[in-house]
Every structure is written in C-alpha cells, then in structure tokens.
Scaffold this motif. Structure first.
Motif, PDB file in Angstrom:
ATOM      1  N   ALA A 112      13.696   2.073  -8.527  1.00 30.91           N
ATOM      2  CA  ALA A 112      14.113   1.282  -9.960  1.00 30.91           C
ATOM      3  C   ALA A 112      13.721  -0.091 -10.118  1.00 30.91           C
ATOM      4  O   ALA A 112      13.873  -0.866  -8.914  1.00 30.91           O
ATOM      5  CB  ALA A 112      15.528   1.190 -10.251  1.00 30.91           C
ATOM      6  N   PHE A 113      13.065  -0.727 -11.009  1.00 28.19           N
ATOM      7  CA  PHE A 113      12.395  -2.187 -10.760  1.00 28.19           C
ATOM      8  C   PHE A 113      13.161  -3.006 -11.818  1.00 28.19           C
ATOM      9  O   PHE A 113      13.817  -2.539 -12.996  1.00 28.19           O
ATOM     10  CB  PHE A 113      11.121  -2.094 -11.408  1.00 28.19           C
ATOM     11  N   THR A 114      13.278  -4.142 -11.289  1.00 27.73           N
ATOM     12  CA  THR A 114      13.848  -5.454 -12.457  1.00 27.73           C
ATOM     13  C   THR A 114      12.552  -5.857 -12.373  1.00 27.73           C
ATOM     14  O   THR A 114      12.198  -6.858 -11.378  1.00 27.73           O
ATOM     15  CB  THR A 114      14.817  -6.167 -11.720  1.00 27.73           C
ATOM     16  N   GLU A 115      11.824  -5.903 -13.688  1.00 30.14           N
ATOM     17  CA  GLU A 115      10.309  -6.662 -13.907  1.00 30.14           C
ATOM     18  C   GLU A 115      10.519  -8.071 -13.800  1.00 30.14           C
ATOM     19  O   GLU A 115      11.430  -8.465 -13.975  1.00 30.14           O
ATOM     20  CB  GLU A 115       9.789  -5.986 -14.812  1.00 30.14           C
ATOM     21  N   PRO A 116       9.351  -8.848 -13.522  1.00 32.10           N
ATOM     22  CA  PRO A 116       9.723 -10.153 -13.569  1.00 32.10           C
ATOM     23  C   PRO A 116       9.832 -10.751 -14.948  1.00 32.10           C
ATOM     24  O   PRO A 116      10.688 -11.855 -14.849  1.00 32.10           O
ATOM     25  CB  PRO A 116       8.068 -10.457 -13.029  1.00 32.10           C
ATOM     26  N   ASP A 117       9.442 -10.252 -16.099  1.00 33.29           N
ATOM     27  CA  ASP A 117      10.129 -10.679 -17.089  1.00 33.29           C
ATOM     28  C   ASP A 117      11.495 -10.607 -17.445  1.00 33.29           C
ATOM     29  O   ASP A 117      12.080 -11.108 -18.365  1.00 33.29           O
ATOM     30  CB  ASP A 117       9.244  -9.951 -18.275  1.00 33.29           C
ATOM     31  N   GLU A 118      11.809  -9.605 -16.690  1.00 29.94           N
ATOM     32  CA  GLU A 118      13.417  -9.200 -17.094  1.00 29.94           C
ATOM     33  C   GLU A 118      14.376 -10.306 -15.991  1.00 29.94           C
ATOM     34  O   GLU A 118      15.442 -10.419 -16.383  1.00 29.94           O
ATOM     35  CB  GLU A 118      13.770  -7.763 -16.695  1.00 29.94           C
ATOM     36  N   SER A 119      13.578 -10.680 -14.885  1.00 28.55           N
ATOM     37  CA  SER A 119      14.705 -11.194 -13.949  1.00 28.55           C
ATOM     38  C   SER A 119      15.447 -12.505 -14.236  1.00 28.55           C
ATOM     39  O   SER A 119      16.075 -12.920 -13.603  1.00 28.55           O
ATOM     40  CB  SER A 119      14.039 -11.428 -12.603  1.00 28.55           C
ATOM     41  N   GLY A 120      14.583 -13.325 -15.030  1.00 29.26           N
ATOM     42  CA  GLY A 120      15.057 -14.558 -15.424  1.00 29.26           C
ATOM     43  C   GLY A 120      14.893 -15.852 -14.501  1.00 29.26           C
ATOM     44  O   GLY A 120      15.508 -16.785 -14.849  1.00 29.26           O
ATOM     45  N   ASP A 121      13.967 -15.416 -13.309  1.00 29.83           N
ATOM     46  CA  ASP A 121      13.777 -16.732 -12.155  1.00 29.83           C
ATOM     47  C   ASP A 121      12.538 -16.236 -11.849  1.00 29.83           C
ATOM     48  O   ASP A 121      11.776 -15.567 -11.855  1.00 29.83           O
ATOM     49  CB  ASP A 121      14.842 -16.377 -11.371  1.00 29.83           C
ATOM     50  N   TRP A 178      14.048  -4.778  -1.761  1.00 32.60           N
ATOM     51  CA  TRP A 178      12.925  -6.203  -1.542  1.00 32.60           C
ATOM     52  C   TRP A 178      12.428  -6.802  -2.957  1.00 32.60           C
ATOM     53  O   TRP A 178      12.943  -6.166  -4.107  1.00 32.60           O
ATOM     54  CB  TRP A 178      11.769  -5.309  -0.793  1.00 32.60           C
ATOM     55  N   ASN A 179      12.049  -7.773  -2.874  1.00 34.39           N
ATOM     56  CA  ASN A 179      11.334  -8.564  -3.906  1.00 34.39           C
ATOM     57  C   ASN A 179      10.095  -8.581  -4.017  1.00 34.39           C
ATOM     58  O   ASN A 179       9.223  -8.244  -3.113  1.00 34.39           O
ATOM     59  CB  ASN A 179      12.135  -9.802  -4.255  1.00 34.39           C
ATOM     60  N   PHE A 180       9.380  -9.016  -5.189  1.00 38.08           N
ATOM     61  CA  PHE A 180       8.089  -9.363  -5.107  1.00 38.08           C
ATOM     62  C   PHE A 180       7.782 -10.621  -6.259  1.00 38.08           C
ATOM     63  O   PHE A 180       8.634 -10.872  -7.065  1.00 38.08           O
ATOM     64  CB  PHE A 180       7.281  -8.169  -5.764  1.00 38.08           C
ATOM     65  N   ASN A 240      12.704  -4.482  -6.470  1.00 36.30           N
ATOM     66  CA  ASN A 240      12.823  -3.214  -6.544  1.00 36.30           C
ATOM     67  C   ASN A 240      14.220  -2.794  -5.801  1.00 36.30           C
ATOM     68  O   ASN A 240      14.505  -3.444  -4.701  1.00 36.30           O
ATOM     69  CB  ASN A 240      11.855  -2.679  -5.553  1.00 36.30           C
ATOM     70  N   VAL A 241      14.829  -1.654  -6.055  1.00 32.24           N
ATOM     71  CA  VAL A 241      15.799  -1.516  -5.210  1.00 32.24           C
ATOM     72  C   VAL A 241      15.828  -0.002  -4.890  1.00 32.24           C
ATOM     73  O   VAL A 241      14.732   0.559  -5.135  1.00 32.24           O
ATOM     74  CB  VAL A 241      17.105  -1.407  -5.885  1.00 32.24           C
ATOM     75  N   GLU A 286       0.671  -1.351   0.069  1.00 31.81           N
ATOM     76  CA  GLU A 286      -0.008  -0.013  -0.162  1.00 31.81           C
ATOM     77  C   GLU A 286       0.787   1.229  -0.002  1.00 31.81           C
ATOM     78  O   GLU A 286       0.558   2.324  -0.473  1.00 31.81           O
ATOM     79  CB  GLU A 286      -1.048   0.201   1.247  1.00 31.81           C
ATOM     80  N   ASN A 287       1.861   1.214   0.576  1.00 28.70           N
ATOM     81  CA  ASN A 287       2.809   2.556   0.959  1.00 28.70           C
ATOM     82  C   ASN A 287       4.073   2.520   0.107  1.00 28.70           C
ATOM     83  O   ASN A 287       4.593   3.462  -0.091  1.00 28.70           O
ATOM     84  CB  ASN A 287       2.937   2.743   2.414  1.00 28.70           C
ATOM     85  N   VAL A 288       4.559   1.597  -0.489  1.00 28.62           N
ATOM     86  CA  VAL A 288       5.667   1.473  -1.524  1.00 28.62           C
ATOM     87  C   VAL A 288       5.190   1.216  -2.748  1.00 28.62           C
ATOM     88  O   VAL A 288       5.535   2.072  -3.685  1.00 28.62           O
ATOM     89  CB  VAL A 288       6.879   0.565  -0.666  1.00 28.62           C
ATOM     90  N   LEU A 289       4.780   0.006  -3.008  1.00 25.13           N
ATOM     91  CA  LEU A 289       4.632  -0.670  -4.473  1.00 25.13           C
ATOM     92  C   LEU A 289       3.792   0.159  -5.132  1.00 25.13           C
ATOM     93  O   LEU A 289       3.883   0.582  -6.325  1.00 25.13           O
ATOM     94  CB  LEU A 289       4.252  -2.145  -4.170  1.00 25.13           C
ATOM     95  N   THR A 290       2.454   0.507  -4.546  1.00 23.11           N
ATOM     96  CA  THR A 290       1.610   1.356  -5.219  1.00 23.11           C
ATOM     97  C   THR A 290       2.064   2.455  -5.633  1.00 23.11           C
ATOM     98  O   THR A 290       1.569   3.078  -6.570  1.00 23.11           O
ATOM     99  CB  THR A 290       0.285   1.089  -4.360  1.00 23.11           C
ATOM    100  N   VAL A 291       2.724   3.109  -4.659  1.00 26.35           N
ATOM    101  CA  VAL A 291       3.085   4.619  -4.943  1.00 26.35           C
ATOM    102  C   VAL A 291       3.982   4.702  -5.968  1.00 26.35           C
ATOM    103  O   VAL A 291       3.952   5.455  -6.961  1.00 26.35           O
ATOM    104  CB  VAL A 291       3.858   5.123  -3.617  1.00 26.35           C
TER     105      VAL A 291
END
Length: 195
Positions: free
Chosen positions: A142-151, A124-126, A137-138, A93-98
C-alpha cells in the motif's frame, strides 16, 4: 539558486543538526555512521534508477546510508535508516518496480530513501525526484503517494532535527528520542532525553 540546489543545501543543513546532536548526546550512534559513498557508486545508482533526488546525493556524499553491518540498526531518522546505495538499488529493482507494475502505476520518478530494515525493506519511504515530496510504502504494497503525504523529505528531516534538539517527539507522536548507553533509540513509551 535552483530548486535542486536549495533541496541539496537544506538536506545538508538538516543532517548537520542531526549529526551535531548525535556527537553530543549519542556518541556511539555517531561513531557507527559509515563513510561517504564513492562517487562512482552514486553514479551507478543514477544509471540503475534514473535521476537521483538531490537529497540522496547530499546524504550519500556524507555517509553511504545510516545503516551498519551486523545485527544492530542505527535508525537515526525516527526508527528509519537511509538506504546504503546498493540497498536502494535493490529495493528499487526488486520491490518498488514490482509494486508499481502490480498496481498498473507505470514508471514513477520515485527513489527509495529510508527503511526500518534496509536489507529487507518492509516499511520504507521514497522521494519523488521531481518535487522532493515524501511517499511511504507499508506492508502489502500500500502506498501513501507523495502528493498525499503532505511533506517533503527534507521537511521530514528538519522535523526530526527539531525533535532531537527540543528533547521530545512531535505533538501526538508515540516515538520520542532516547539515548541508552550512547545509542540513539526511538522507543514507544520509553522516554529518557539526555541533557
């Protein structure tokens, strides 16, 4: 068997390997694991964040996160702890959505899973609920999206279990499992593997 059931079962199997290792080599870390989340608490997480990934439902059914109260962190998963349910909701609610709003990314089926500090998440990761893929997320959003992470999240957990069982870090990894006074730690440059 459905994909969700496979992901649920693989998560339980990976966690069992990790917890078996903790019991044998890092008994202080094992003893500090919290009890399971109440089913009603997990239901409230689904109401707050949307459909939950089976990986988190499996983990929260065993332990309400892998963090603990007090100044110390367990950091079971390579210096990350599984969010307790309340902290996952707070992060959502306070980090990801923002961050999603700030980056005009819209709503995503992403649920916070682990963090280096679950009560003040910076690293953190999601999990992408639909695919089980792992995103990161760092600092500064900045995101490394799930399609980019390779895992996938469960693949990441299985890799950690293998590192613990094999006594070392992944190729090229600076982090290696260590045990100090019965506590698991993942410290750069300091490697003492029990056994």
């Amino acid at each position: 068997m459905t994909d969700e059931q496979i992901r649920f079962d693989r998560t339980l199997a990976a966690w069992d390997r990790i917890e078996t290792w903790l019991l044998r080599y890092a008994p202080q870390s094992h003893a500090a694991l919290p009890g399971p989340a109440e089913p009603s608490v997990v239901e409230s997480a689904g109401a707050a964040m949307g459909p939950l990934p089976p990986e988190l439902r499996a983990l929260w059914g065993l332990h309400n996160g892998t963090d603990r109260d007090g100044p110390g962190r367990l950091r079971i998963l390579k210096d990350y702890d599984v969010f307790p349910v309340a902290d996952a909701i707070w992060c959502y609610e306070n980090v990801l959505t923002v961050l999603l709003d700030a980056n005009d990314m819209g709503t995503r089926p992403w649920i916070p899973a682990c963090a280096s500090e679950t009560d003040e998440p910076h690293l953190w990761n999601f999990i992408d609920t639909t695919t089980g893929r792992l995103g990161w997320n760092v600092h500064a959003g900045a995101f490394t999206e799930p399609d980019e992470s390779g895992d996938t999240f469960v693949g990441w957990m299985e890799g950690i279990a293998a590192e613990l069982e094999g006594g070392g870090g992944a190729a090229g990894s600076k982090q290696r499992p260590s045990v100090i006074d019965g506590w698991l730690t993942w410290n750069e440059g300091r490697h003492h593997f029990p056994g």
